[in-house]
Write an enzyme that holds these catalytic residues in place. Structure first.
Site, mmCIF file in Angstrom:
data_model
loop_
_atom_site.group_PDB
_atom_site.id
_atom_site.type_symbol
_atom_site.label_atom_id
_atom_site.label_comp_id
_atom_site.label_asym_id
_atom_site.label_seq_id
_atom_site.Cartn_x
_atom_site.Cartn_y
_atom_site.Cartn_z
ATOM 1 N N CYS A 65 30.694 8.039 43.645
ATOM 2 C CA CYS A 65 30.224 9.165 44.461
ATOM 3 C C CYS A 65 30.404 10.499 43.735
ATOM 4 O O CYS A 65 29.517 11.356 43.777
ATOM 5 C CB CYS A 65 30.935 9.188 45.806
ATOM 6 S SG CYS A 65 30.430 7.838 46.897
ATOM 7 N N LEU A 108 24.177 18.046 41.719
ATOM 8 C CA LEU A 108 24.457 19.478 41.523
ATOM 9 C C LEU A 108 23.859 19.988 40.211
ATOM 10 O O LEU A 108 23.495 21.152 40.098
ATOM 11 C CB LEU A 108 25.964 19.744 41.527
ATOM 12 C CG LEU A 108 26.689 19.516 42.852
ATOM 13 C CD1 LEU A 108 28.178 19.770 42.673
ATOM 14 C CD2 LEU A 108 26.109 20.362 43.976
ATOM 15 N N HIS A 112 27.638 10.629 41.151
ATOM 16 C CA HIS A 112 26.332 10.735 41.815
ATOM 17 C C HIS A 112 26.102 12.163 42.317
ATOM 18 O O HIS A 112 25.047 12.757 42.067
ATOM 19 C CB HIS A 112 26.304 9.732 42.978
ATOM 20 C CG HIS A 112 25.084 9.787 43.836
ATOM 21 N ND1 HIS A 112 24.076 8.870 43.745
ATOM 22 C CD2 HIS A 112 24.714 10.650 44.819
ATOM 23 C CE1 HIS A 112 23.137 9.159 44.639
ATOM 24 N NE2 HIS A 112 23.504 10.244 45.302
ATOM 25 N N GLU A 113 27.074 12.725 43.014
ATOM 26 C CA GLU A 113 26.907 14.056 43.608
ATOM 27 C C GLU A 113 26.940 15.160 42.553
ATOM 28 O O GLU A 113 26.203 16.146 42.662
ATOM 29 C CB GLU A 113 27.953 14.303 44.700
ATOM 30 C CG GLU A 113 27.960 13.285 45.834
ATOM 31 C CD GLU A 113 26.647 13.099 46.594
ATOM 32 O OE1 GLU A 113 25.653 13.802 46.318
ATOM 33 O OE2 GLU A 113 26.614 12.233 47.485
ATOM 34 N N ILE A 114 27.752 15.010 41.513
ATOM 35 C CA ILE A 114 27.771 16.008 40.428
ATOM 36 C C ILE A 114 26.441 15.967 39.678
ATOM 37 O O ILE A 114 25.905 17.013 39.306
ATOM 38 C CB ILE A 114 29.005 15.831 39.520
ATOM 39 C CG1 ILE A 114 30.270 16.256 40.299
ATOM 40 C CG2 ILE A 114 28.864 16.643 38.223
ATOM 41 C CD1 ILE A 114 31.589 15.932 39.615
#
Length: 165
Positions: A130, A138, A133-135
């Site tokens: 996660c 961004l 994935h989220e970085i």
């Protein structure tokens, strides 16, 4: 807390890099709260501010009912293990489809909390997936860019079909 509209694939805004947060105030705490509410409504386990059209480096994850949700402001990967794992991934911006993505098994990130305090966290397994994935999001890299062209095209066709249904 407000449920905000989610930016849907293939919106070109999903390819824009988010800007660092410079001001840690009530507006940031409100954004984090709205992200959590929006993510739960989606439903999902992770969301970034760009997913709701706010181009700031803010991530909310809710992976553990005991620990509760966590907010990461300006997160960066500072170390990644050489070991890799494969995990099913998807996105609140592309609901109904997912695929296997290869990621580092463990990562260490630096970030700030909503009060502006510097933090580091080492994670493994789902939380590490996660974080990566989220970085990526961004940084303007949507998760399907990590798939082969063929897999990506099949997944996009499947999503288009689901979206029309």
């Amino acid at each position: 807390m407000t449920i905000r509209p989610i930016v849907r694939y293939p919106d070109p805004r999903l390819a824009l890099p988010a800007q660092p947060v410079a001001i840690f105030d009530g507006a940031l705490r409100e954004l984090a709260s709205d992200l959590l509410e929006t993510m739960h409504a989606a439903p999902g386990i992770g969301i970034t501010a760009p997913h709701i059209g706010v181009f700031l480096r803010v991530v909310v994850l809710d992976l553990d009912p005991i620990e509760g949700a966590r907010t990461y402001v300006n997160p960066e990967i500072i170390w990644a293990s050489p070991e890799m794992i494969t995990h099913q991934e998807g996105s609140v911006s592309m609901p109904g489809v997912n695929d296997e993505i290869r990621r580092h098994a463990r990562v260490r990130i630096s970030y700030h909390d909503v009060d502006g305090q510097s933090q580091t966290e080492e994670s493994a397994g789902l939380r590490a997936v996660c974080h990566q994935h989220e970085i990526d999001q961004l940084n303007g890299q949507f998760w399907i860019q990590r798939l082969s062209r063929l897999k990506r095209e099949r997944l996009i066709k499947r999503f288009d079909k689901l979206s029309r249904a």
